[in-house]
Write an enzyme that holds these catalytic residues in place. Structure first.
Site, PDB file in Angstrom:
ATOM      1  N   HIS A   1       0.821  -1.200   0.000  1.00  0.00           N
ATOM      2  CA  HIS A   1       0.000   0.000   0.000  1.00  0.00           C
ATOM      3  C   HIS A   1       0.861   1.258   0.000  1.00  0.00           C
ATOM      4  O   HIS A   1       0.558   2.239  -0.671  1.00  0.00           O
ATOM      5  CB  HIS A   1      -0.906  -0.025   1.233  1.00  0.00           C
ATOM      6  CG  HIS A   1      -1.914   1.066   1.271  1.00  0.00           C
ATOM      7  ND1 HIS A   1      -3.112   0.979   0.605  1.00  0.00           N
ATOM      8  CD2 HIS A   1      -1.900   2.277   1.867  1.00  0.00           C
ATOM      9  CE1 HIS A   1      -3.798   2.093   0.802  1.00  0.00           C
ATOM     10  NE2 HIS A   1      -3.091   2.891   1.567  1.00  0.00           N
TER      11      HIS A   1
ATOM     12  N   HIS B   1     -10.437   2.103  -0.930  1.00  0.00           N
ATOM     13  CA  HIS B   1     -10.600   1.670   0.458  1.00  0.00           C
ATOM     14  C   HIS B   1     -11.342   0.342   0.447  1.00  0.00           C
ATOM     15  O   HIS B   1     -12.399   0.193   1.051  1.00  0.00           O
ATOM     16  CB  HIS B   1     -11.322   2.732   1.288  1.00  0.00           C
ATOM     17  CG  HIS B   1     -10.569   3.110   2.518  1.00  0.00           C
ATOM     18  ND1 HIS B   1     -11.162   3.376   3.716  1.00  0.00           N
ATOM     19  CD2 HIS B   1      -9.233   3.242   2.735  1.00  0.00           C
ATOM     20  CE1 HIS B   1     -10.226   3.674   4.610  1.00  0.00           C
ATOM     21  NE2 HIS B   1      -9.057   3.598   4.046  1.00  0.00           N
TER      22      HIS B   1
END
Lengths: 742, 253
Positions: free
Chosen positions: A45, A92
């Protein structure tokens, strides 16, 4: 001892080689706090370990770009004088799969702060969502929760959610995708970067107190989902939109105030990433004292404070001597703030806690020394088989009217008002074209006659069948959506949602998709200014359909030129720009009616695409078109039906050709747009198209109460608009509310 | 004319209201903070929409205690026009300047869309430019707009003509299908007895520019200006700031 150690780094998502690399960089073994810091910053990420090389292929400069990738958001110049546009999108996904309301809400909160960190006021949000099939109760729960989360957060902070897209496909059953794009406006002089420079300058913490929530969220976001994922709810953060609203107002006042050196969201990996990344950009170090960090509860240790992903926090680097003024501004906005440290010349991140040094790590080891992988890439073994489609063996449905109704009632095509009426799409008073009105959202730049056009797009079916072409189409379609409103496409952000890059077929697919996107961005003159990568979207080993999502920004010089998608009344000519080929591969029709996802996706000629888009924009500027709608999911028949539904008027089409009627009506050939024009304006439109070498033909006329399509002299379908409306408008609503009533 | 737009922490239509007055109406507006003790020299007050104090607890329940609300109550007490939009309406109910409450929407979901409204009373300071029974179009955007009051209060509101707007269809029929949130008697906006305090859920400030849902909101703001000018004219002729007649000429309390 050794076993425990292994358990700790492996438990944090690092492999043995990565651990050895950390030891080498430090010249010693890291302590637990340091190991946690490496684990989050070296997560996929944050570090883009598997994607960094691919991302370099995107064109990132030229045109309107003021700030390209590497900052919190991209910034472009839309020709609106001193006003610049900042924008970015982010995923998300994992949090939304586990806790849909908070997952989506904090996704909105995070992307708002990324745009805010550039010194911009957020003015618009868009969402690109993917879910499984709505007949499953859990999918309905996920959709309701995600929509409520976006609504609850976005509405409350006062940023309109003006557009986006949703698709439903069984492949997202366990892994919904929530990609959020935010657009902000800033005066050029307020452009701010996330940089910690100037030794002696103050490191100021602004916003909510730090709690134990969201610890290791970035690591979680880089891991696969499994049967135990719901037990990871504590890794999901909790959003407080009221705090965010105050944070927005306070930060804008801070950057206006003039003594801010840099500002960064404490998003993924919280205090660790914000300190490390700002210091790395400034070529400096940072020393902080965790005892000064506002904390929600007593007894938190250094590891927890450094890795917390508590929301609504910003790190602000302030010129030495101006901290008190910063604290005063925060106080007036009812926000906590604290001077927690100082910028130092020595390029290390030094963390003190309770009088001791809890961590001391070279900044660049955290940010630049993460390993970069170049994993093997092999085409999926069954790719050729998937691409095979023998039209001779595909039966033609007898009743094409029923096919049209079936497509209009499929959730991916159906009316999305159940979703978007839950979003405040008008707060801010600048929404010119909100959801459902045009191919892209159009938002005025206040104080000017200009507007930005905003779109998000992606079609995983095409990417699955041919990732290169699918990647090109994602960009081309987003740009086409923008062009349909009359705007000029300018720049791109993206989210790359894929499965595990350690699987050669997944990585090959991603690489091809990125190549295709890059090719299209070059051809259309729309550089990439940033985005994010979401990998390991898998459930028990099965990856999601490959889903690159493109977010695009364009500019409209006069907002009065904005063109909607609905027919405007009776008696206008319906014009098709572009060419229909016998292409059914990867179509919604093939999936919804024949239950097949196969064949080659439609081909794309980028040069024709560029010319087509220029015709749309020119025609809008000359006020020659009454409506414009791009032909996409469901083909020509669905596109014209949508124009009828948006305008509340029928249409009569006369088509001819040698190809099968289902391909003519429901095939998804690219680079096509349906226009409606006044009869007297047709010669001028035809001339514009001819100048650019774009095929243009009158295919019918608006009017009446039904959509009637004649193919080669025979009526292929005749359906009342009321009937289209009933099926299209009721589809999602009845799926969402029906079962409870039963 | 000068208008005060009150800004609470969490207000989010304050800038829109300000712009509607300045750019739409061409008059002056100032933003006044929640912790101000006076409003300054203004002719009108707007309590804008948004989520004051996050709408935590209950919409408007915390805002009613903001210091500025005393000044707003005093301004209203003197007969000055006070317009509460959306969250502003909720605050006016919580603080007791208007009766009733706003409950969560019947569908339990936030709803954002244009609605039709029937002007039930064209005699208030806010509706002078409309015809009685005129159908106008304004957007709504709220999660808690479901108006409720006890039946005695409703009867009183009806009797005194204080129901200013009702939700209706495009032809002006008040039907349950045209009611977006379940409000009792399709009430979209009400005023106080004197007529100078109006609360409504729809957003007139989002209907002032040509690219918006409509420009009917601008007519509401223009009505207030007309009323202020005529009351000023009366003041010059010795008639102090006029207690607005809320209802077809009946005396007001």
């Amino acid at each position: 001892m050794m076993d425990n150690g292994q358990a700790s780094w492996r438990g944090m998502g690092l492999n043995d080689d990565e651990y050895a690399r950390i030891c080498r960089l430090l010249g010693r073994a890291p302590n637990r706090v340091e190991l946690g810091m490496f684990a989050v910053l070296w997560s996929e990420h944050c570090a883009y370990k598997h994607s960094r090389r691919l991302l370099k292929r995107f064109p990132t400069s030229g045109g309107a770009v003021v700030v390209g990738p590497g900052e919190n958001a991209g910034v472009i110049d839309v020709g609106a004088g001193e006003t610049l546009v900042a924008f970015r999108c982010e995923s998300h996904n994992r949090p939304s799969a586990v806790e849909p309301y908070q997952g989506a809400a904090t996704g909105v909160g995070g992307i708002l702060r990324d745009v805010l960190a550039m010194g911009a006021r957020p003015v618009a949000l868009l969402d690109s969502l993917r879910f499984g099939e709505l007949r499953e109760e859990r999918v309905r729960y996920l959709l309701s929760g995600v929509v409520a989360g976006i609504s609850g957060y976005g509405n409350s902070v006062g940023v309109p959610t003006v557009g986006g897209e949703i698709q439903f496909d069984a492949g997202y059953r366990h892994n919904p995708l929530v990609n959020v794009m935010c657009v902000g406006l800033l005066p050029r002089r307020r452009l701010t970067r996330a940089v910690a420079a100037g030794p002696g300058n103050a490191v100021v913490y602004v916003g909510s107190a730090t709690g134990r929530d969201g610890i290791h969220g970035a690591t979680f976001a880089s891991d696969e989902l499994g049967s135990k994922s719901e037990s990871r709810r504590p890794a999901v953060q909790i959003g407080d939109p009221f705090a965010e609203k105050r944070l927005i107002e306070a930060c804008l006042e801070l950057v206006d105030h003039g003594h801010v050196v840099g500002i960064q969201d404490m998003g993924a990996a919280g205090l660790t990433s914000s300190c490390a990344e700002t210091a790395a950009r400034g070529g400096c170090g940072i020393e902080i004292d965790l005892d000064r960090v506002p904390q929600r509860e007593p007894g938190m240790d250094a590891y927890e404070i450094m890795l917390s992903e508590s929301q609504e926090r910003m790190l602000v680097i302030v010129q030495q001597g101006y901290e008190d003024e910063v604290h005063e501004i925060c106080r007036r906005h009812g926000l906590a703030s604290a001077s927690i440290g100082v910028v130092i010349g020595e390029p290390v991140l030094r963390v003190r806690h309770r009088g001791e040094i809890a961590a001391e790590v070279p900044v660049r080891a955290l940010t630049d020394e993460a390993p970069v992988y170049d994993p093997p890439a092999i085409p999926p073994a069954d790719l050729k088989e998937r691409q095979a489609l023998d039209l001779d063996r595909l039966p033609q449905p007898g009743d094409l009217g029923q096919v049209l109704l079936k497509l209009l009632g499929s959730p991916t095509v159906a009316d999305k008002s159940w979703v978007y009426t839950q979003y405040d799409y008008e707060v801010g008073g600048a929404t010119v074209m909100g959801p459902g009105r045009a191919d892209a959202a159009v938002v005025r730049i206040p104080g000017t006659e200009r507007a930005v056009a905003l779109a998000m797009d992606g079609n995983s079916r095409y990417v699955r069948l041919d990732p290169f072409t699918g990647g090109m189409i994602a960009v081309a379609e987003a740009a086409r959506n923008i062009a349909c409103t009359g705007a000029r496409p300018l720049a791109v952000t993206n989210c790359l949602n894929f499965g595990s890059p350690e699987k050669p077929d997944v990585f090959w697919t991603m690489r091809e998709a990125v190549e295709g996107m890059s090719r299209a961005c070059e051809a259309l003159g729309t550089p990439v200014t940033g985005g994010n990568v979401s990998l390991y979207n898998e459930h028990e080993g099965t990856p999601i359909p490959p889903t690159p999502v493109v977010g695009m920004v364009g500019v409209l010089e006069r907002l009065d030129d904005a063109v909607g998608m609905g027919f405007q009344g009776e008696g206008d000519l319906i014009v098709l720009l572009g060419e229909t080929r016998e292409e059914l591969g990867g179509s919604e029709y093939l999936a919804a009616v024949h239950g097949q996802v196969r064949g080659a996706p439609p081909s794309l000629d980028l040069d024709l695409e560029r010319r087509l888009q220029a015709v749309c924009a020119d025609a809008a500027r000359k006020r020659l078109v009454r409506s414009a709608h791009d032909v996409s999911d469901g083909g020509l028949a669905v596109t014209v039906a949508e124009c009828c539904l948006a305008g509340g008027v029928g249409a009569r089409l006369e088509l001819s050709g040698e190809m099968r009627a289902d391909a003519l009506l429901f095939g998804e050939s690219q680079s096509r747009v349906v226009l409606s024009v006044r009869e007297e304006d047709w010669p001028a439109v035809r001339e514009l198209a001819q100048e650019r070498g774009v095929p243009a033909a009158v295919i019918g006329r608006t009017g009446g109460r039904e959509l009637a399509v004649n193919v080669n002299g025979r009526w292929a379908l005749v359906v009342p608009v009321d009937e289209l409306n009933r099926v299209w408008r009721g589809a999602i609503e009845s799926l969402m509310t029906g079962p409870e009533e039963a | 004319m000068k208008c005060a737009v009150v800004v609470f922490p969490g207000s989010n239509c304050d800038r829109d209201a300000h712009r509607a007055v300045v750019d739409g109406l061409g008059e002056q507006a100032v933003c006044v903070r929640h912790d101000a003790n006076d409003l300054g020299d203004v002719d009108m007050v707007i309590l804008p929409g948004g989520f004051s104090y996050g709408d935590y607890l209950r919409p408007g329940a915390i805002a009613r205690f903001a210091p500025v609300m005393e000044a707003v109550a005093a301004f209203a007490g003197e007969g000055g026009p006070v317009l509460g939009i959306c969250n502003g309406f909720q605050i006016l109910c919580e603080v007791g300047l208007l009766p009733g409450v706003l409950r969560p929407n019947a569908a339990q979901r936030f709803v954002c869309r244009p609605v039709h409204l029937r002007v039930e009373n064209a005699g208030t300071p806010f509706t002078g430019r409309f015809r009685p029974g005129q159908v106008i179009r304004l957007p709504i955007a709220h999660g808690q707009g479901n108006y409720f009051a006890p039946v005695e209060v409703l009867e009183e509101l009806e009797r005194e003509g204080r129901i200013v707007f009702r939700y209706c269809d495009e032809r002006g029929n008040v039907t349950s299908g045209a009611n977006p949130n379940g409000s009792v008697r399709s009430i979209a906006g009400i005023c106080n007895r004197r007529g100078n305090v109006l609360g409504l859920m729809p957003h007139p400030e989002r209907a002032v520019e040509r690219y918006m849902t409509s420009t009917d909101g601008l007519e509401l703001f223009r009505s207030v200006r007309d009323w202020l000018m005529s009351s000023r004219a009366k003041a010059v002729t010795g008639d102090a700031r006029q207690p607005a007649t809320a209802v077809d000429g009946r005396p007001t309390a």
